[in-house]
Design a protein around this motif. Sequence first.
Motif, PDB file in Angstrom:
ATOM      1  N   ARG A  77      45.858  51.236  45.558  1.00 50.90           N
ATOM      2  CA  ARG A  77      44.995  52.210  44.904  1.00 50.90           C
ATOM      3  C   ARG A  77      45.220  52.257  43.393  1.00 50.90           C
ATOM      4  NH1 ARG A  77      44.505  57.780  46.573  1.00 50.90           N
ATOM      5  NH2 ARG A  77      42.413  57.403  45.802  1.00 50.90           N
ATOM      6  N   THR A  78      45.295  51.107  42.776  1.00 51.23           N
ATOM      7  CA  THR A  78      45.433  51.043  41.328  1.00 51.23           C
ATOM      8  C   THR A  78      44.173  50.440  40.734  1.00 51.23           C
ATOM      9  OG1 THR A  78      46.597  48.948  41.626  1.00 51.23           O
ATOM     10  CG2 THR A  78      47.950  50.906  41.260  1.00 51.23           C
ATOM     11  N   SER A  79      43.862  50.821  39.501  1.00 50.85           N
ATOM     12  CA  SER A  79      42.624  50.363  38.860  1.00 50.85           C
ATOM     13  C   SER A  79      42.799  48.971  38.270  1.00 50.85           C
ATOM     14  CB  SER A  79      42.230  51.332  37.744  1.00 50.85           C
ATOM     15  OG  SER A  79      41.972  52.605  38.272  1.00 50.85           O
ATOM     16  N   ASP A  80      41.707  48.215  38.279  1.00 49.58           N
ATOM     17  CA  ASP A  80      41.669  46.945  37.571  1.00 49.58           C
ATOM     18  C   ASP A  80      41.475  47.263  36.094  1.00 49.58           C
ATOM     19  OD1 ASP A  80      41.022  44.561  36.365  1.00 49.58           O
ATOM     20  OD2 ASP A  80      39.692  43.898  37.962  1.00 49.58           O
ATOM     21  N   PRO A  81      42.442  46.912  35.206  1.00 51.44           N
ATOM     22  CA  PRO A  81      42.318  47.284  33.787  1.00 51.44           C
ATOM     23  C   PRO A  81      41.080  46.665  33.116  1.00 51.44           C
ATOM     24  CG  PRO A  81      44.111  45.713  34.138  1.00 51.44           C
ATOM     25  CD  PRO A  81      43.648  46.147  35.490  1.00 51.44           C
ATOM     26  N   ALA A  82      40.464  45.668  33.745  1.00 49.47           N
ATOM     27  CA  ALA A  82      39.261  45.065  33.140  1.00 49.47           C
ATOM     28  C   ALA A  82      38.034  45.953  33.273  1.00 49.47           C
ATOM     29  CB  ALA A  82      38.999  43.727  33.795  1.00 49.47           C
ATOM     30  N   ASP A  83      38.075  46.960  34.201  1.00 43.90           N
ATOM     31  CA  ASP A  83      36.925  47.852  34.368  1.00 43.90           C
ATOM     32  C   ASP A  83      36.661  48.643  33.095  1.00 43.90           C
ATOM     33  OD1 ASP A  83      36.520  47.029  36.866  1.00 43.90           O
ATOM     34  OD2 ASP A  83      37.355  48.776  37.857  1.00 43.90           O
ATOM     35  N   ASN A  84      35.410  48.682  32.698  1.00 44.55           N
ATOM     36  CA  ASN A  84      35.013  49.474  31.532  1.00 44.55           C
ATOM     37  C   ASN A  84      34.220  50.674  32.049  1.00 44.55           C
ATOM     38  OD1 ASN A  84      33.659  50.574  29.296  1.00 44.55           O
ATOM     39  ND2 ASN A  84      33.753  48.619  28.201  1.00 44.55           N
ATOM     40  N   THR A  86      33.248  53.444  30.616  1.00 43.12           N
ATOM     41  CA  THR A  86      32.146  53.914  29.750  1.00 43.12           C
ATOM     42  C   THR A  86      30.880  53.110  30.031  1.00 43.12           C
ATOM     43  OG1 THR A  86      33.797  54.425  28.070  1.00 43.12           O
ATOM     44  CG2 THR A  86      31.489  54.377  27.363  1.00 43.12           C
ATOM     45  N   ARG A  87      31.021  51.795  30.130  1.00 51.84           N
ATOM     46  CA  ARG A  87      29.855  50.946  30.387  1.00 51.84           C
ATOM     47  C   ARG A  87      29.243  51.263  31.752  1.00 51.84           C
ATOM     48  NH1 ARG A  87      28.897  46.294  32.978  1.00 51.84           N
ATOM     49  NH2 ARG A  87      31.081  45.955  33.501  1.00 51.84           N
ATOM     50  N   ILE A  88      30.113  51.463  32.745  1.00 53.13           N
ATOM     51  CA  ILE A  88      29.629  51.758  34.099  1.00 53.13           C
ATOM     52  C   ILE A  88      28.859  53.075  34.124  1.00 53.13           C
ATOM     53  CG2 ILE A  88      30.336  52.244  36.482  1.00 53.13           C
ATOM     54  CD1 ILE A  88      30.692  49.346  35.793  1.00 53.13           C
ATOM     55  N   PHE A  89      29.440  54.108  33.484  1.00 58.91           N
ATOM     56  CA  PHE A  89      28.776  55.415  33.504  1.00 58.91           C
ATOM     57  C   PHE A  89      27.496  55.417  32.669  1.00 58.91           C
ATOM     58  CE2 PHE A  89      32.969  57.441  34.814  1.00 58.91           C
ATOM     59  CZ  PHE A  89      32.531  57.698  36.104  1.00 58.91           C
ATOM     60  N   ASN A  90      27.501  54.670  31.573  1.00 59.08           N
ATOM     61  CA  ASN A  90      26.264  54.556  30.793  1.00 59.08           C
ATOM     62  C   ASN A  90      25.147  53.918  31.626  1.00 59.08           C
ATOM     63  OD1 ASN A  90      27.313  55.742  28.516  1.00 59.08           O
ATOM     64  ND2 ASN A  90      27.870  53.809  27.520  1.00 59.08           N
ATOM     65  N   LEU A  91      25.519  52.931  32.429  1.00 59.19           N
ATOM     66  CA  LEU A  91      24.550  52.286  33.309  1.00 59.19           C
ATOM     67  C   LEU A  91      24.002  53.279  34.342  1.00 59.19           C
ATOM     68  CD1 LEU A  91      23.293  49.461  33.988  1.00 59.19           C
ATOM     69  CD2 LEU A  91      25.160  49.187  35.647  1.00 59.19           C
ATOM     70  N   LEU A  92      24.910  54.121  34.883  1.00 62.16           N
ATOM     71  CA  LEU A  92      24.488  55.142  35.838  1.00 62.16           C
ATOM     72  C   LEU A  92      23.491  56.107  35.212  1.00 62.16           C
ATOM     73  CD1 LEU A  92      24.908  56.590  38.639  1.00 62.16           C
ATOM     74  CD2 LEU A  92      26.686  57.917  37.504  1.00 62.16           C
TER      75      LEU A  92
END
Length: 493
Positions: A77-84, A86-92
């Motif tokens: 249950r750890t995050s992939d540090p490559a995830d952005n 801000t970009r994901i939420f902006n897309l949402l």
Amino acid sequence: MRLSGLNAVQFYVPWNYHEPEPGVYNFNGSRDLVAFLNEASKAKLLVILRPGPYICAEWEMGGLPSWLLRKPKIHLRTSDPADNMTRIFNLLRKYEPRGPLVNSEYYTGWLDYWGQNHSTRSIQAVTKGLENMLKLGASVNMYMFHGGTNFGYWNGADDKGRFLPITTSYDYDAPISEAGDPTPKLLAIRNVISKFQEVPLGPLPPPSPKMTLGPLTLYLDGDLLAFLDFLCPEGPIHSVFPLTFEAVKQDRGFMLYRTYLTHSVFEPTPLWVPNNGIHDRAYVMVDGVFQGVLERNMNHQLFLMGELGAKLDILLENMGRLSFGSNSSDFKGLLQPPILGQVILTEWMMFPLNVDKLVKWWFPLHLRKRAKPQTPSGPIFYSTTFPAAGPIGDTFLYLPGWTKGQVWINGFNLGRYWTKQGPQETLYVPRPLLFPRGGINKITVLELENVPPEPLIEFLDKPILNSTTHKTYIYSLSVEAQSASEPMQLSGH
């Protein structure tokens, strides 16, 4: 659910329930996902499917399979540090500028821990909150609408300063009871929903027929140690230091650790495991004689004596892996070598025990009545058979005076009992587990500590879920109650 005015059922698909070994899948029997989806469709309910991989849900390891821990350095249950993010939420937000009002987990009740109060949430609190949300035009998912049961070894656990295993019952004080029956809370919820939309006509399904039986006397089968050849036919695994459950591919249940004393201990000497290394509960025997219990976060030492060559057996119980929290790699067994006085104990034999297989296939089908033994202690098997005299129905197994253990009906693992600890005193027995009139039913109990003077059990027509010395805790979602005791932060779903 449909007759209460709900239009959807949301449920989890636990990864570990369907992939017991890497690449081995099970969608049969109670795991038949397609059959469940078809039933929901017949009931004209939409389905919100939550397939994990992580679900929490007070379920063993939050649905993650314990075989992940065979890689001891794995990070759960750890995050992939490559995830952005801000970009994901902006897309949402590009597709959903303003989101709907949704309460995705509106608590109708709360869970129970062994040794703590039975949780309830008042009908008034549930209906008032629901009505206020519906007035706002919000969508509401009620958690839980029907709780259920953590059969077998499937319960999860929390860690809030100490290890808190969850009870076998997941009744949750939900609108539909553990046995699938409508409750006054369900009727009150239906009444609130009817103010905002039409609810389907027609009577609610009635409670299932319930059955009483007993008391029945159980008969001694023998100590757990006497069945070691059947419990672990392939023999022990040898290691200088003890190995964890995961290291020997023992996913759940019990494992026996055995070594021999390399010197005589004539005075009572402390046996202890450093760094809180007992996960989760240890039943200690010297030359087959029960000495007592060591427990995670609790009982930290026992005082032992024994001669050179005495056999030290430690039965380790996995009480359920942590189901909530990030990177909670909850390894089971002896995580550190035990120490007797100042001596680190080495040269261990590990016996991974398949108790379910012994109960289902190898125990004798017809029991001989034995002479009544002195009150035994330590891990021990008792059983009896009984016919269903009248019509069978759902029932609740009551084990008065028994201490702690595991129980099977016709080879099916009902779950853990811990009568001395509470709050749960009965185990739910669904009708399909029992053979109807003319059939012979068998019950097997593995008592881990102390058998009552009269080894009796009884089947009741009502559950007992609140037998603690504490008062029942009524959980509230009000701001005032939360600021005082934060009762709703004990777990996540």
